[in-house]
Write a protein that holds these residues in place. Sequence first.
Motif, mmCIF file in Angstrom:
data_model
loop_
_atom_site.group_PDB
_atom_site.id
_atom_site.type_symbol
_atom_site.label_atom_id
_atom_site.label_comp_id
_atom_site.label_asym_id
_atom_site.label_seq_id
_atom_site.Cartn_x
_atom_site.Cartn_y
_atom_site.Cartn_z
ATOM 1 N N SER A 136 0.800 -1.227 0.000
ATOM 2 C CA SER A 136 0.000 0.000 0.000
ATOM 3 C C SER A 136 0.841 1.290 0.000
ATOM 4 O O SER A 136 0.459 2.247 -0.677
ATOM 5 N N PRO A 137 1.991 1.354 0.700
ATOM 6 C CA PRO A 137 2.790 2.586 0.574
ATOM 7 C C PRO A 137 3.248 2.831 -0.869
ATOM 8 O O PRO A 137 3.152 3.952 -1.372
ATOM 9 N N ALA A 138 3.721 1.754 -1.524
ATOM 10 C CA ALA A 138 4.167 1.901 -2.917
ATOM 11 C C ALA A 138 3.008 2.355 -3.790
ATOM 12 O O ALA A 138 3.155 3.224 -4.653
ATOM 13 N N ALA A 139 1.824 1.779 -3.544
ATOM 14 C CA ALA A 139 0.655 2.154 -4.339
ATOM 15 C C ALA A 139 0.287 3.615 -4.114
ATOM 16 O O ALA A 139 -0.090 4.332 -5.055
ATOM 17 N N ALA A 140 0.433 4.081 -2.868
ATOM 18 C CA ALA A 140 0.099 5.471 -2.567
ATOM 19 C C ALA A 140 1.056 6.427 -3.296
ATOM 20 O O ALA A 140 0.629 7.416 -3.906
ATOM 21 N N ILE A 141 2.349 6.091 -3.272
ATOM 22 C CA ILE A 141 3.327 6.933 -3.982
ATOM 23 C C ILE A 141 3.015 6.940 -5.475
ATOM 24 O O ILE A 141 3.025 7.988 -6.134
ATOM 25 N N LEU A 142 2.689 5.753 -5.996
ATOM 26 C CA LEU A 142 2.358 5.646 -7.418
ATOM 27 C C LEU A 142 1.193 6.572 -7.762
ATOM 28 O O LEU A 142 1.252 7.336 -8.731
ATOM 29 N N ALA A 143 0.141 6.502 -6.949
ATOM 30 C CA ALA A 143 -1.051 7.310 -7.227
ATOM 31 C C ALA A 143 -0.711 8.796 -7.158
ATOM 32 O O ALA A 143 -1.177 9.596 -7.968
ATOM 33 N N TYR A 144 0.164 9.161 -6.212
ATOM 34 C CA TYR A 144 0.524 10.558 -6.046
ATOM 35 C C TYR A 144 1.360 11.061 -7.227
ATOM 36 O O TYR A 144 1.069 12.098 -7.824
ATOM 37 N N VAL A 145 2.391 10.278 -7.567
ATOM 38 C CA VAL A 145 3.314 10.715 -8.631
ATOM 39 C C VAL A 145 2.640 10.678 -10.002
ATOM 40 O O VAL A 145 2.813 11.567 -10.823
ATOM 41 N N GLY A 146 1.855 9.631 -10.220
ATOM 42 C CA GLY A 146 1.329 9.442 -11.571
ATOM 43 C C GLY A 146 -0.137 9.798 -11.714
ATOM 44 O O GLY A 146 -0.808 9.316 -12.625
ATOM 45 N N TRP A 147 -0.638 10.655 -10.819
ATOM 46 C CA TRP A 147 -2.082 10.888 -10.769
ATOM 47 C C TRP A 147 -2.658 11.354 -12.099
ATOM 48 O O TRP A 147 -3.702 10.879 -12.535
ATOM 49 N N ASP A 148 -1.948 12.240 -12.804
ATOM 50 C CA ASP A 148 -2.557 12.830 -14.001
ATOM 51 C C ASP A 148 -2.765 11.820 -15.123
ATOM 52 O O ASP A 148 -3.570 12.063 -16.023
ATOM 53 N N ARG A 149 -2.026 10.678 -15.088
ATOM 54 C CA ARG A 149 -2.244 9.698 -16.150
ATOM 55 C C ARG A 149 -2.853 8.392 -15.627
ATOM 56 O O ARG A 149 -3.095 7.467 -16.385
ATOM 57 N N LEU A 150 -3.062 8.330 -14.315
ATOM 58 C CA LEU A 150 -3.507 7.097 -13.690
ATOM 59 C C LEU A 150 -4.823 6.601 -14.281
ATOM 60 O O LEU A 150 -5.846 7.287 -14.204
ATOM 61 N N LEU A 151 -4.793 5.444 -14.926
ATOM 62 C CA LEU A 151 -5.985 4.818 -15.516
ATOM 63 C C LEU A 151 -6.713 5.779 -16.459
ATOM 64 O O LEU A 151 -7.864 5.574 -16.807
ATOM 65 N N ARG A 152 -6.020 6.835 -16.882
ATOM 66 C CA ARG A 152 -6.587 7.886 -17.753
ATOM 67 C C ARG A 152 -7.898 8.443 -17.193
ATOM 68 O O ARG A 152 -8.761 8.907 -17.944
#
Lengths: 280, 280
Positions: A136-152
């Motif tokens: 979950s920490p890795a997922a949270a960082i992912l969502a934060y860093v890549g939010w603008d393209r996340l799942l479009r």
Amino acid sequence: MSGEAVPARPGFAADLARVAKAFPTLLRVGVSEVVAYRAEFLVWILTTNMPLVMLAIWHAVAADGPVGHFDQRAFTTYYLGVLAVRLLTSNWVVWQLSMEIRDGTLSAKLLRPIHPIYALAADHLSAVPMRALVISPAAAILAYVGWDRLLRHDGVLLLVFLASLVGAWLLIFFTMILMGAIAFFIESSLGIFELWLGVHAILSGYLVPLEALPHWARSAADVLPFRFMLGFPVEALVGLLSRHDALVALAAQFGYVAFFGAAAVGVWRVGVRHFSAYGG
Amino acid sequence: MTAAANEVRPRRTGPAALVRRYAGLFRVQLSMSMLTAMQYRADFVVKGLIAVLWMAVTLVPVLVVFGVRKTVAGWTFPESLVVVGWFTLLRAVLEGAVSPSLTAVVEHVRHGTLDFVLLKPADAQFLVSTAKIEPWHLVDVFGSLAIFIYAFSKIGRWPSLLNLGTGVASLGLAIIILYSIWILVVSASFWVIKVDNLSYLFGSLFDAARWPITVFRGALRVVFTFVFPIAILTTYPAMALLGRLDGKTAAAALAGGLAFAAIARRVWRRALALYTSASS
């Protein structure tokens, strides 16, 4: 064990009903096993550090400008995605199965009133919640860093992604059962699996994004099963796939799931008849 | 039982006799491993093939990365091939000579059969460390030689005799460090029994050693220099061959490595004193 009555051969529906009844208990046993061996569990998780190492390397490479359309941020989301999907979907059935076949402990499990494949599935599914917690920490960082393209930001892609996780889990599970069941016939089945792992590392998108591979390797990766075990869910998650491409890939993934499911069950059936249950 | 008390010391008849005695023991252990390996000829071929495949898997990320950039973190393609060469060679040593024996120790501790090793009238660390050698990893040794030859022909300048000397010396140091880390891992198995997967963790961390240390930044750089020193394992030997290693770094690495080995030996003795045998 010889006194125990062997249950009459029921139909597939009755079989499923019994499995459904036993499944919650099996899952509970599995979860408490994970909790009991939590140190070992954590060590297993830590062995999946290659995505982080590759991330560091691509960061150094992309320091002076993007590679293709991957900049440093895109690499971060990609490899965190690889880490998360890999940890959620991987399991160690092949080692477990080939060991149980070779040392004969499988014979006791064959006597139980539930098919060993279901028991293995329950065993490995029960590790998923704990794995989800760890990533979950890795997922949270992912969502934060890549939010603008996340799942479009597309609901359909979210559903495709969730389905692709299930597909990846099933695909990995069935291929592992298949490779493990080869131990019924030959000694070095784990050797074959290692060869498989080597190809998987390259053509699944685990080591490098498939986009970065030469053209011919990429087209091979598109049709072989490896991408559907890891690369495809990750690509959908970080927004590398359009809705249309993702749906096509999902169909292909479940095609592979059906194929390897059938193959695994087939090889298992022939193998069990071949099995002479030494030791025990 | 406290096994350390039962460990019989060899009669002290001077260091020369001691060395002769252990050289003889080593020869016996080696020939036993060879005989075991020769028994499984089909396995031998499969394992050789796997070694070749893994070499290819090792090279792919390096090829991909240098496909998009001429230099990465100050290293050109042929220069980092020298690092890959050392990595392949060290992996051969690790997987061929170090891991198999020490994995067996963890098994011994778990089953309680370490008692039989401890009862033998020789140093237990020596006995367990030389118990099993897997000769097919010679394939990796030849592979690494090929990589070196290709890399230096690309560079167009062959290492001088002095560079070769420091290179070989740093290989020796690298092996000592690898072995010491392994001994520490094995010692951990006396406290926490179920650590057989620590060997996988070890292997997965070691995989990062195929890259020059300079590609890592921040926390990873610190970890890979001081905690799990892949810098000393592959980067410094490569720099030595390339004639880029300065004397001060070399001396510091040597001192650090030897201190590490001494600590590992102490920890092993402490762990052994704690061993109370499994109730089997």
